[in-house]
Design a protein around this motif. Structure first.
Motif, PDB file in Angstrom:
ATOM      1  N   ASN A  61      11.051  10.470  17.977  1.00  0.00           N
ATOM      2  CA  ASN A  61      11.369   8.680  17.832  1.00  0.00           C
ATOM      3  C   ASN A  61      10.470   7.931  16.943  1.00  0.00           C
ATOM      4  OD1 ASN A  61       9.745   9.207  19.813  1.00  0.00           O
ATOM      5  ND2 ASN A  61      10.994   7.151  20.825  1.00  0.00           N
ATOM      6  N   MET A  62       8.876   8.159  16.716  1.00  0.00           N
ATOM      7  CA  MET A  62       7.791   7.778  16.973  1.00  0.00           C
ATOM      8  C   MET A  62       7.648   7.671  15.095  1.00  0.00           C
ATOM      9  SD  MET A  62       3.995   7.986  17.417  1.00  0.00           S
ATOM     10  CE  MET A  62       2.847   8.848  16.454  1.00  0.00           C
ATOM     11  N   ILE A  63       7.863   6.381  14.266  1.00  0.00           N
ATOM     12  CA  ILE A  63       7.107   6.581  12.647  1.00  0.00           C
ATOM     13  C   ILE A  63       6.057   5.707  13.039  1.00  0.00           C
ATOM     14  CG2 ILE A  63       7.900   4.917  11.188  1.00  0.00           C
ATOM     15  CD1 ILE A  63      11.456   4.720  12.828  1.00  0.00           C
ATOM     16  N   ALA A  64       5.819   5.933  11.994  1.00  0.00           N
ATOM     17  CA  ALA A  64       3.506   6.584  11.945  1.00  0.00           C
ATOM     18  C   ALA A  64       4.110   5.300  10.627  1.00  0.00           C
ATOM     19  CB  ALA A  64       3.005   7.109  11.385  1.00  0.00           C
ATOM     20  N   LEU A  65       3.302   3.942  10.867  1.00  0.00           N
ATOM     21  CA  LEU A  65       2.823   3.045   9.453  1.00  0.00           C
ATOM     22  C   LEU A  65       1.698   3.234   9.372  1.00  0.00           C
ATOM     23  CD1 LEU A  65       3.818   0.640   7.864  1.00  0.00           C
ATOM     24  CD2 LEU A  65       3.107  -0.817   9.417  1.00  0.00           C
ATOM     25  N   ILE A  66       1.422   3.387   8.181  1.00  0.00           N
ATOM     26  CA  ILE A  66      -0.177   3.634   7.336  1.00  0.00           C
ATOM     27  C   ILE A  66      -0.262   2.143   6.070  1.00  0.00           C
ATOM     28  CG2 ILE A  66      -1.557   4.624   6.236  1.00  0.00           C
ATOM     29  CD1 ILE A  66      -0.522   7.408   7.047  1.00  0.00           C
ATOM     30  N   VAL A  67      -1.824   1.858   7.200  1.00  0.00           N
ATOM     31  CA  VAL A  67      -1.558   0.282   5.746  1.00  0.00           C
ATOM     32  C   VAL A  67      -2.416   0.639   5.839  1.00  0.00           C
ATOM     33  CG1 VAL A  67       0.050  -1.100   6.776  1.00  0.00           C
ATOM     34  CG2 VAL A  67      -2.008  -1.524   7.744  1.00  0.00           C
ATOM     35  N   PRO A  68      -3.738  -0.390   4.561  1.00  0.00           N
ATOM     36  CA  PRO A  68      -4.559  -0.218   3.925  1.00  0.00           C
ATOM     37  C   PRO A  68      -5.929  -1.258   5.374  1.00  0.00           C
ATOM     38  CG  PRO A  68      -3.351  -0.668   2.856  1.00  0.00           C
ATOM     39  CD  PRO A  68      -2.499  -1.096   3.821  1.00  0.00           C
ATOM     40  N   ASN A  69      -5.065  -2.099   5.275  1.00  0.00           N
ATOM     41  CA  ASN A  69      -6.118  -3.354   6.277  1.00  0.00           C
ATOM     42  C   ASN A  69      -5.032  -4.251   6.706  1.00  0.00           C
ATOM     43  OD1 ASN A  69      -7.900  -4.697   6.625  1.00  0.00           O
ATOM     44  ND2 ASN A  69      -9.081  -4.709   5.640  1.00  0.00           N
ATOM     45  N   ILE A  70      -4.662  -4.432   8.617  1.00  0.00           N
ATOM     46  CA  ILE A  70      -4.768  -4.743   9.406  1.00  0.00           C
ATOM     47  C   ILE A  70      -4.752  -6.464   9.521  1.00  0.00           C
ATOM     48  CG2 ILE A  70      -3.680  -3.131  10.506  1.00  0.00           C
ATOM     49  CD1 ILE A  70      -5.652  -4.257  12.764  1.00  0.00           C
ATOM     50  N   ASN A  71      -5.742  -6.856   8.727  1.00  0.00           N
ATOM     51  CA  ASN A  71      -6.211  -7.986   9.022  1.00  0.00           C
ATOM     52  C   ASN A  71      -5.705  -8.955   7.488  1.00  0.00           C
ATOM     53  OD1 ASN A  71      -8.125  -8.340  10.790  1.00  0.00           O
ATOM     54  ND2 ASN A  71     -10.292  -7.155   9.678  1.00  0.00           N
ATOM     55  N   HIS A  72      -5.399  -8.084   6.603  1.00  0.00           N
ATOM     56  CA  HIS A  72      -4.640  -9.009   5.420  1.00  0.00           C
ATOM     57  C   HIS A  72      -3.121  -9.636   5.613  1.00  0.00           C
ATOM     58  CE1 HIS A  72      -2.775  -9.655   1.284  1.00  0.00           C
ATOM     59  NE2 HIS A  72      -3.822  -9.007   1.223  1.00  0.00           N
ATOM     60  N   ARG A  73      -2.600 -10.248   5.339  1.00  0.00           N
ATOM     61  CA  ARG A  73      -1.706 -10.877   5.880  1.00  0.00           C
ATOM     62  C   ARG A  73       0.076 -10.659   5.577  1.00  0.00           C
ATOM     63  NH1 ARG A  73       0.002 -15.077   9.130  1.00  0.00           N
ATOM     64  NH2 ARG A  73       2.321 -16.362   8.012  1.00  0.00           N
ATOM     65  N   PHE A  74      -0.876  -9.939   4.737  1.00  0.00           N
ATOM     66  CA  PHE A  74       0.854  -9.224   3.856  1.00  0.00           C
ATOM     67  C   PHE A  74       1.474  -7.950   5.104  1.00  0.00           C
ATOM     68  CE2 PHE A  74       2.361  -5.681   1.121  1.00  0.00           C
ATOM     69  CZ  PHE A  74       3.949  -6.525   1.435  1.00  0.00           C
ATOM     70  N   PHE A  75      -0.244  -7.419   5.374  1.00  0.00           N
ATOM     71  CA  PHE A  75       0.540  -5.978   5.673  1.00  0.00           C
ATOM     72  C   PHE A  75       0.325  -6.487   7.097  1.00  0.00           C
ATOM     73  CE2 PHE A  75      -2.191  -4.455   1.922  1.00  0.00           C
ATOM     74  CZ  PHE A  75      -0.778  -3.570   1.777  1.00  0.00           C
ATOM     75  N   SER A  76      -0.646  -7.069   8.020  1.00  0.00           N
ATOM     76  CA  SER A  76       0.163  -7.916   9.263  1.00  0.00           C
ATOM     77  C   SER A  76       1.977  -8.443   9.493  1.00  0.00           C
ATOM     78  CB  SER A  76      -0.576  -9.631   9.661  1.00  0.00           C
ATOM     79  OG  SER A  76      -0.562 -10.180   8.997  1.00  0.00           O
ATOM     80  N   ASN A  77       2.138  -8.962   8.394  1.00  0.00           N
ATOM     81  CA  ASN A  77       3.913  -9.758   8.258  1.00  0.00           C
ATOM     82  C   ASN A  77       4.579  -8.419   8.238  1.00  0.00           C
ATOM     83  OD1 ASN A  77       3.159 -12.126   8.848  1.00  0.00           O
ATOM     84  ND2 ASN A  77       3.087 -12.787   6.356  1.00  0.00           N
ATOM     85  N   ILE A  78       4.202  -7.689   7.344  1.00  0.00           N
ATOM     86  CA  ILE A  78       5.188  -5.983   7.482  1.00  0.00           C
ATOM     87  C   ILE A  78       4.629  -5.498   8.830  1.00  0.00           C
ATOM     88  CG2 ILE A  78       5.491  -4.345   6.142  1.00  0.00           C
ATOM     89  CD1 ILE A  78       6.451  -5.512   4.049  1.00  0.00           C
ATOM     90  N   ILE A  79       3.913  -5.313  10.248  1.00  0.00           N
ATOM     91  CA  ILE A  79       4.015  -4.507  10.649  1.00  0.00           C
ATOM     92  C   ILE A  79       4.203  -5.026  11.126  1.00  0.00           C
ATOM     93  CG2 ILE A  79       2.503  -4.457  12.058  1.00  0.00           C
ATOM     94  CD1 ILE A  79      -0.231  -4.373  11.063  1.00  0.00           C
ATOM     95  N   ASN A  80       4.778  -6.693  11.645  1.00  0.00           N
ATOM     96  CA  ASN A  80       5.772  -7.431  12.841  1.00  0.00           C
ATOM     97  C   ASN A  80       7.384  -7.273  12.677  1.00  0.00           C
ATOM     98  OD1 ASN A  80       3.981  -8.444  13.873  1.00  0.00           O
ATOM     99  ND2 ASN A  80       3.800 -10.983  12.361  1.00  0.00           N
TER     100      ASN A  80
END
Length: 331
Positions: A61-80
């Motif tokens: 039941n675990m989905i892994a999300l890999i992003v280049p950098n969580i400090n980038h607002r685009f990726f932090s929004n995707i994470i949310n």
């Protein structure tokens, strides 16, 4: 199909508990027996499932999300957005960042295979040029979906934005308002996002007969200083542009900083346009023309594509992978 501990035990004519102990380097197993089992497991592409060994069950039941950098607002929004979707659908979202490091990205894939996660959603690092490490997920039948920065040499569905089209439209809009000397600050072509934006800029300049072409490619981290350096290169030339398109909010900040040092007014002397959401751009003074990316729609599409594939059984023969392109908009 993944080889299991029971498969190894049957083929080597030993008990499955012996295989499990050998893979855990249990000292109760004879050295020769352990070496034989581990050698055969490696030869057959078996990855030790740490969670199965410890908990007697995988993280299905675990989905892994890999992003280049969580400090980038685009990726932090995707994470949310993805965190909310995972919670609503009884999945656990585990977040990993490559820090724009190819070796780290490869290591993360190895760990996720060992953990036997349910699926992976990924946006690749700026150093990644091949999908060989992601194909390891294909081989062990872990579903994979790329978003934003994607690869085309691994079996996966993909969700992107209309980067070429939106930059071409932005050039046309600026040219239509009388701005004919439009510069562009972007990233390297091997990353699909920037390659598409670069092509959109070239097409837009050609289409509108601007007669001016100046593109600065940033190979380093996108930050205020790299934006300032790009602006220094652009505005130290003999011909000064009357508009600049930037591929990043932080690059835009650096460009604006340099324009202030040159006593060039925005938008009277130079129009600045860039990628970034409305909230961030409202913090700039004066505000710039902004390209708003479809972050929520991208997260939703990537999540649904992954869930569909997981429910279909991973990697069935002739699975219909999807390529979805969403619309950004100029605001």
């Amino acid at each position: 199909m993944r080889i299991t501990i029971k498969d190894i035990a049957r083929r080597l004519n030993v008990h499955h508990s012996t295989v499990s102990r050998a893979l855990r380097m249990d000292p109760r197993i004879k050295h020769e027996t352990g070496e034989m089992i581990r050698s055969y497991a490696a030869q057959e592409g078996y990855h030790i499932n740490l969670n199965a060994l410890k908990l007697r069950g995988s993280l299905r039941n675990m989905i892994a999300l890999i992003v280049p950098n969580i400090n980038h607002r685009f990726f932090s929004n995707i994470i949310n957005y993805l965190s909310d979707l995972a919670n609503e659908n009884n999945y656990v979202l585990s977040i990993y960042q490559s820090n724009e490091n190819f070796d780290r990205e490869c290591s993360l894939i190895e760990k996720l295979i060992q953990q036997d996660v349910a699926g992976v959603i990924a946006s690749v690092s700026d150093k990644t040029r091949s999908g060989e490490h992601f194909r390891a997920l294909n081989r062990v039948r872990i579903p994979l979906v790329f978003f934003d920065r994607v690869l085309y040499d691994a079996d996966a569905s993909r969700v992107t934005a209309n980067n070429r089209e939106i930059v071409e439209s932005l050039v046309s809009e600026l040219a239509g308002s009388g701005r004919k000397k439009i510069a562009h600050v972007s990233g390297p072509d091997h990353i699909n996002v920037f390659g598409d934006r670069n092509l959109g800029y070239k097409n837009g300049v050609k289409k509108n007969g601007a007669g001016y072409f100046k593109q600065v490619i940033i190979e380093e981290e996108f930050n205020l200083e790299s934006g300032r350096k790009a602006a220094m290169e652009i505005f130290s030339a003999e011909i000064i542009p009357d508009a600049v398109i930037s591929t990043s909010f932080f690059l835009s900040m650096g460009i604006i900083s340099h324009l202030g040092e040159k006593n060039l007014k925005i938008p009277d002397d130079v129009v600045v346009a860039g990628f970034g959401d409305k909230l961030f751009n409202s913090l700039l003074h004066p505000e710039i023309i902004s390209v708003e990316q479809p972050e929520e729609e991208m997260a939703s599409a990537a999540f649904q594509l992954l869930v569909d594939q997981m429910e279909f059984g991973g990697y069935p023969v002739n699975y219909d992978y999807k390529n979805i392109e969403l619309k950004s908009r100029i605001i």
